[in-house]
Design an enzyme around this catalytic site. Structure first.
Site, PDB file in Angstrom:
ATOM      1  N   LYS A 106      19.110  -3.849 -29.653  1.00  0.00           N
ATOM      2  CA  LYS A 106      19.628  -2.533 -29.725  1.00  0.00           C
ATOM      3  C   LYS A 106      20.787  -2.079 -29.027  1.00  0.00           C
ATOM      4  O   LYS A 106      21.615  -1.275 -29.518  1.00  0.00           O
ATOM      5  CB  LYS A 106      18.262  -1.821 -28.664  1.00  0.00           C
ATOM      6  CG  LYS A 106      17.159  -2.119 -29.305  1.00  0.00           C
ATOM      7  CD  LYS A 106      15.840  -1.201 -28.479  1.00  0.00           C
ATOM      8  CE  LYS A 106      15.653  -2.065 -26.988  1.00  0.00           C
ATOM      9  NZ  LYS A 106      15.338  -3.420 -26.997  1.00  0.00           N
ATOM     10  N   ARG A 159      10.247   3.962 -23.497  1.00  0.00           N
ATOM     11  CA  ARG A 159       9.553   2.626 -23.756  1.00  0.00           C
ATOM     12  C   ARG A 159       8.177   3.079 -23.785  1.00  0.00           C
ATOM     13  O   ARG A 159       7.360   1.967 -23.881  1.00  0.00           O
ATOM     14  CB  ARG A 159       9.948   1.920 -22.488  1.00  0.00           C
ATOM     15  CG  ARG A 159      10.922   0.537 -23.108  1.00  0.00           C
ATOM     16  CD  ARG A 159      11.087   0.069 -21.688  1.00  0.00           C
ATOM     17  NE  ARG A 159      11.699  -1.367 -22.004  1.00  0.00           N
ATOM     18  CZ  ARG A 159      13.062  -1.752 -22.199  1.00  0.00           C
ATOM     19  NH1 ARG A 159      13.964  -0.663 -22.023  1.00  0.00           N
ATOM     20  NH2 ARG A 159      13.420  -2.995 -22.077  1.00  0.00           N
ATOM     21  N   ARG A 179      20.917 -15.768 -25.096  1.00  0.00           N
ATOM     22  CA  ARG A 179      21.900 -14.942 -24.695  1.00  0.00           C
ATOM     23  C   ARG A 179      22.684 -15.319 -23.526  1.00  0.00           C
ATOM     24  O   ARG A 179      21.976 -15.590 -22.375  1.00  0.00           O
ATOM     25  CB  ARG A 179      21.060 -13.577 -24.481  1.00  0.00           C
ATOM     26  CG  ARG A 179      21.883 -12.527 -23.942  1.00  0.00           C
ATOM     27  CD  ARG A 179      21.338 -11.167 -24.392  1.00  0.00           C
ATOM     28  NE  ARG A 179      20.048 -10.724 -23.573  1.00  0.00           N
ATOM     29  CZ  ARG A 179      19.480  -9.667 -23.674  1.00  0.00           C
ATOM     30  NH1 ARG A 179      19.699  -8.887 -24.555  1.00  0.00           N
ATOM     31  NH2 ARG A 179      18.363  -9.431 -22.939  1.00  0.00           N
ATOM     32  N   ARG A 209      20.905 -13.562 -17.864  1.00  0.00           N
ATOM     33  CA  ARG A 209      20.160 -12.498 -17.001  1.00  0.00           C
ATOM     34  C   ARG A 209      18.844 -12.950 -16.320  1.00  0.00           C
ATOM     35  O   ARG A 209      18.295 -14.018 -17.242  1.00  0.00           O
ATOM     36  CB  ARG A 209      19.676 -11.315 -18.140  1.00  0.00           C
ATOM     37  CG  ARG A 209      20.591 -10.262 -18.321  1.00  0.00           C
ATOM     38  CD  ARG A 209      20.358  -9.375 -19.585  1.00  0.00           C
ATOM     39  NE  ARG A 209      18.782  -8.718 -19.370  1.00  0.00           N
ATOM     40  CZ  ARG A 209      18.591  -7.792 -20.182  1.00  0.00           C
ATOM     41  NH1 ARG A 209      19.346  -6.937 -21.206  1.00  0.00           N
ATOM     42  NH2 ARG A 209      17.241  -7.336 -20.228  1.00  0.00           N
ATOM     43  N   ARG A 269       8.018  -9.753 -21.095  1.00  0.00           N
ATOM     44  CA  ARG A 269       8.730  -8.589 -21.863  1.00  0.00           C
ATOM     45  C   ARG A 269       8.183  -8.173 -23.289  1.00  0.00           C
ATOM     46  O   ARG A 269       7.999  -7.267 -23.534  1.00  0.00           O
ATOM     47  CB  ARG A 269       9.918  -8.739 -21.744  1.00  0.00           C
ATOM     48  CG  ARG A 269      10.638  -8.602 -20.414  1.00  0.00           C
ATOM     49  CD  ARG A 269      11.984  -9.164 -20.223  1.00  0.00           C
ATOM     50  NE  ARG A 269      13.027  -8.751 -20.840  1.00  0.00           N
ATOM     51  CZ  ARG A 269      13.903  -9.222 -21.718  1.00  0.00           C
ATOM     52  NH1 ARG A 269      14.410 -10.690 -21.245  1.00  0.00           N
ATOM     53  NH2 ARG A 269      15.119  -8.631 -22.212  1.00  0.00           N
TER      54      ARG A 269
HETATM   55  P1  AMP Z   1      16.632  -4.147 -20.987  1.00  0.00           P
HETATM   56  O1  AMP Z   1      18.103  -4.119 -20.785  1.00  0.00           O
HETATM   57  O2  AMP Z   1      16.547  -2.471 -21.949  1.00  0.00           O
HETATM   58  O3  AMP Z   1      16.081  -5.179 -21.825  1.00  0.00           O
HETATM   59  O4  AMP Z   1      15.763  -3.654 -19.744  1.00  0.00           O
HETATM   60  C1  AMP Z   1      15.818  -4.479 -18.723  1.00  0.00           C
HETATM   61  C2  AMP Z   1      14.461  -4.143 -17.838  1.00  0.00           C
HETATM   62  O5  AMP Z   1      14.716  -2.909 -17.172  1.00  0.00           O
HETATM   63  C3  AMP Z   1      13.290  -3.930 -18.521  1.00  0.00           C
HETATM   64  O6  AMP Z   1      12.305  -5.083 -18.651  1.00  0.00           O
HETATM   65  C4  AMP Z   1      12.597  -2.969 -17.401  1.00  0.00           C
HETATM   66  O7  AMP Z   1      12.047  -3.644 -16.346  1.00  0.00           O
HETATM   67  C5  AMP Z   1      13.684  -2.133 -17.084  1.00  0.00           C
HETATM   68  N1  AMP Z   1      13.681  -0.712 -17.802  1.00  0.00           N
HETATM   69  C6  AMP Z   1      14.840  -0.400 -18.780  1.00  0.00           C
HETATM   70  N2  AMP Z   1      14.600   0.401 -19.136  1.00  0.00           N
HETATM   71  C7  AMP Z   1      13.212   0.909 -18.948  1.00  0.00           C
HETATM   72  C8  AMP Z   1      12.472   2.055 -19.461  1.00  0.00           C
HETATM   73  N3  AMP Z   1      12.781   3.002 -20.342  1.00  0.00           N
HETATM   74  N4  AMP Z   1      11.066   2.122 -18.818  1.00  0.00           N
HETATM   75  C9  AMP Z   1      10.747   1.098 -17.740  1.00  0.00           C
HETATM   76  N5  AMP Z   1      11.528   0.128 -17.369  1.00  0.00           N
HETATM   77  C10 AMP Z   1      12.729   0.042 -17.914  1.00  0.00           C
END
Ligand code: AMP
Length: 219
Positions: A13, A88, A128, A161, A172
């Site tokens: 994404k 989400r 990654r 990360r 996740r």
């Molecule tokens: P990402 O970089 O999109 O994989 O997001 C990393 C982490 O940030 C996720 O595993 C959540 O803990 C938090 N996070 C990011 N976006 C959201 C969202 N829309 N709702 C809830 N938690 C989020």
């Protein structure tokens, strides 16, 4: 134009949203990036979300709505934005409708669901690496830097990360199946959803993504 990227962690994404952002001149709004910045800055939001993120859980919907509304209200989002990682949950999608109305964006125009099989996601996420300076993404096997551990773009240090560890990845993916999977149904009912095959080469996936977006722009 307000575009939403849906798809499991590791589907690409962020990578595809960045390419669309460059091509169409719309800002990429990544909630994951915004939260990681808050954690790095050690501010009040960062203190609240750090442990949740590390465990691979979701930050509460009302916290996320406040973060997203503040961002979408900024002038650079006047013509639209590309959302990466938000919404989400179905509740977040409902809250986004209110945010879009209040910020005069109107509503979600296009939802792109990137689909990738789960075993491929685990390979992508565990390999990654991210530049600690500029945020560029690499993969030890599929997209390695010229010098191991060093960013090609800025020379910064490449790191894994905190939530790309095996336990957090598993959590996740479970959270995605349980909470985010239902979102496709939510948008399918509204006719804005387009499913895109996220397997294979980044350029090929972008061609598929762009075919949908350019079609929507022309319509
Ligand atoms: P990402 O970089 O999109 O994989 O997001 C990393 C982490 O940030 C996720 O595993 C959540 O803990 C938090 N996070 C990011 N976006 C959201 C969202 N829309 N709702 C809830 N938690 C989020």
């Amino acid at each position: 134009m307000l575009v939403v990227f849906l798809g499991p962690p590791g589907a690409g994404k962020g990578t595809q949203a960045a390419r669309l952002s460059t091509k169409y001149g719309l800002p990429k709004v990544s909630t994951g990036d915004m939260l990681r910045e808050a954690v790095a800055a050690g501010n009040e939001l960062g203190e609240r979300v750090g442990a949740i993120m590390e465990a691979g859980e979701l930050v509460p919907d009302d916290t996320m709505a406040a973060v997203v509304e503040q961002r979408l209200a900024r002038p650079d989002c006047e013509g639209g934005a590309i959302l990466d990682g938000y919404p989400r949950t179905v509740r977040q999608a409902e809250l986004l409708e209110g945010i879009a109305t209040r910020t005069s964006l109107g509503g979600v125009d296009l939802v792109l669901l990137l689909s990738v099989p789960e075993q491929e996601l685990v390979r992508r996420l565990s390999g990654r690496r991210v530049c600690a300076e500029c945020g560029a993404n690499y993969h030890v096997e599929f997209n390695p830097p010229a010098r191991e551990g060093v960013c090609d773009r800025c020379g910064g240090e490449l790191r894994q990360r905190g939530d790309d560890t095996e336990d957090a990845i598993r959590e996740r993916l479970r959270v995605y199946r349980e909470q985010t999977g239902a979102l496709a149904g939510h948008y399918r009912a509204g006719d804005t959803l387009h499913e895109v095959d996220g397997r294979g080469d980044i350029d090929d996936v972008f061609r598929r993504v762009d075919a949908v977006v350019s079609g929507a722009v022309r319509a």
